[in-house]
Design a protein around this motif. Structure first.
Motif, PDB file in Angstrom:
ATOM      1  N   THR A 165      -2.663  10.709   8.127  1.00 35.17           N
ATOM      2  CA  THR A 165      -2.922   9.472   7.401  1.00 35.17           C
ATOM      3  C   THR A 165      -3.210   9.831   5.953  1.00 35.17           C
ATOM      4  N   LEU A 166      -2.342   9.373   5.057  1.00 36.01           N
ATOM      5  CA  LEU A 166      -2.461   9.701   3.643  1.00 36.01           C
ATOM      6  C   LEU A 166      -2.717   8.438   2.823  1.00 36.01           C
ATOM      7  N   ARG A 167      -3.620   8.529   1.871  1.00 40.07           N
ATOM      8  CA  ARG A 167      -3.917   7.405   0.992  1.00 40.07           C
ATOM      9  C   ARG A 167      -3.290   7.679  -0.376  1.00 40.07           C
ATOM     10  N   VAL A 168      -2.582   6.677  -0.889  1.00 35.73           N
ATOM     11  CA  VAL A 168      -1.820   6.845  -2.124  1.00 35.73           C
ATOM     12  C   VAL A 168      -2.140   5.702  -3.083  1.00 35.73           C
ATOM     13  N   MET A 169      -2.444   6.049  -4.336  1.00 37.71           N
ATOM     14  CA  MET A 169      -2.609   5.015  -5.365  1.00 37.71           C
ATOM     15  C   MET A 169      -1.276   4.829  -6.078  1.00 37.71           C
ATOM     16  N   LEU A 170      -0.737   3.617  -6.033  1.00 34.00           N
ATOM     17  CA  LEU A 170       0.568   3.329  -6.605  1.00 34.00           C
ATOM     18  C   LEU A 170       0.502   3.285  -8.128  1.00 34.00           C
ATOM     19  N   ALA A 171       1.480   3.920  -8.767  1.00 32.70           N
ATOM     20  CA  ALA A 171       1.585   3.905 -10.225  1.00 32.70           C
ATOM     21  C   ALA A 171       2.568   2.815 -10.643  1.00 32.70           C
ATOM     22  N   GLU A 172       2.812   2.703 -11.939  1.00 30.33           N
ATOM     23  CA  GLU A 172       3.774   1.721 -12.433  1.00 30.33           C
ATOM     24  C   GLU A 172       5.141   2.365 -12.567  1.00 30.33           C
ATOM     25  N   ARG A 173       6.153   1.696 -12.041  1.00 32.40           N
ATOM     26  CA  ARG A 173       7.524   2.189 -12.146  1.00 32.40           C
ATOM     27  C   ARG A 173       8.012   1.972 -13.572  1.00 32.40           C
ATOM     28  N   THR A 174       8.616   3.008 -14.138  1.00 30.52           N
ATOM     29  CA  THR A 174       9.127   2.894 -15.513  1.00 30.52           C
ATOM     30  C   THR A 174      10.632   2.980 -15.524  1.00 30.52           C
TER      31      THR A 174
END
Length: 346
Positions: A337-346
């Motif tokens: 189980t991995l937790r990921v903070m989403l960034a902004e797509r450029t």
């Protein structure tokens, strides 16, 4: 009466030399002994069609006003050629000076803005409906610049299908794009209709005309309007479209693919590169920082199981930049189980 004044035509023009340069690729399907003669005839026709500035009209698209200050919705593929010039014409055929505010990095959507040069000008708009309440058999209308020639065209049809997925190409030289969650309609969606509104009987836009099925009649597709509302909100708040970025390339598992590659499960997203030159996990991306590796199988996102009918892209549609998501990942025989903070797509 209320919709047509809010629909615009987008005329696509290119420099004469660029159109001429593209001819050899178009002639590949013609027998060799006819190519020289055909190329000469086409070059003569192109020169006759060029205007005083050496521009040749090569196609067209559509769009529609969604805000009285001059915001226009269209398809990203309509305005994708960096060598082309795009002229936006209003309902009466008058040119409008516009700029591209933003292109959705995932969906086939672009937003334009009309320059008013400080004048307090208000534009007619198409009100936005609710695409989640559409029913099969419901009557709809398509509006647009058919074939880039017949402007202000209106066609009647019905909703033939919902949540369709297709792979589409804007041209033979452009990369294919997967479009998901589309509305299928038998209302005429012809080349040039792209970017125009799909309207319900209350006069509200429920979709954006986007594609047609090659080799078939009365099979058109539109992007549902509800996801577009988020893009418009982003434009008004940030001045650009903000979409979340995870940073993985993947393919969705099916039972057939499971058998071919020997995967331990038949559902989920397999993290894999497209070519040997690609990265399966983008370096420095949120996925890389969370420890996702090539070969991992992402089974679920925020508790929602992934499958061919609900992809990782579908799961991310409801997420925002900065959200922390929980991914259930199968790595060999280990369940992580991995937790990921989403960034902004450029």
């Amino acid at each position: 009466r209320t919709t047509l004044p809010a629909v615009v035509s987008i005329v696509i023009s290119k420099q004469l030399r660029d159109v001429a340069h593209d001819l050899p690729h178009d002639l590949d399907i013609i027998p060799p002994f006819l190519r020289k003669q055909e190329k000469k005839a086409r070059l003569e026709a192109i020169h006759r069609a060029a205007d005083a500035k050496g521009m040749v009209e090569v196609g067209g698209g559509s769009g529609f006003f969604v805000d009285p200050t001059g915001l226009i919705l269209t398809n990203k593929h309509v305005i994708s050629d960096p060598k082309a010039r795009y002229t936006v014409l209003n309902y009466q055929g008058e040119p409008l000076e516009t700029t591209v505010l933003s292109r959705d990095p995932i969906n086939d959507i672009a937003i334009l803005k009309v320059h008013t040069h400080g004048k307090k000008k208000r534009f007619p708009v198409v009100p936005l409906g609710n695409s989640s309440t559409l029913k099969l058999g419901q009557f709809v209308l398509t509006f647009g610049n058919v074939l880039g020639v017949f402007r202000n065209t209106v066609s009647l049809g019905i909703i033939s299908g919902l949540s369709r997925s297709i792979t589409a190409q804007a041209s033979s030289s452009s990369p294919p794009q997967e479009l998901r969650g589309l509305i299928q309609t038998d209302a005429a969606v012809n080349p040039g209709n792209s970017g125009g509104p799909l309207i319900d009987m209350k006069g509200k836009a429920v979709g954006i005309n986007a594609a047609i099925a090659s080799g078939a009649e009365s099979v058109g597709f539109a992007i549902p309007i509800n996801p577009v509302k988020r893009d418009l909100a982003d434009i008004k708040r940030y001045g650009r479209i903000k979409r979340p970025f995870l940073g993985v390339r993947y393919i969705m598992l099916t039972k057939d693919l499971q058998k071919k590659i020997g995967a331990p499960v038949s559902n989920g997203a397999v993290v894999v590169r497209e070519t040997i030159h690609d990265h399966a996990v983008a370096p420095g991306s949120p996925a890389a920082e969370a420890g996702i590796r090539e070969g991992d199988i992402i089974l679920s996102c925020n508790g929602h199981s992934l499958s061919s009918s609900f992809s990782l892209q579908d799961a991310l549609e409801s997420c925002k930049v900065g959200d922390v998501i929980s991914l259930e990942v199968l790595r060999g025989k280990k369940l992580l189980t991995l937790r990921v903070m989403l960034a902004e797509r450029t």
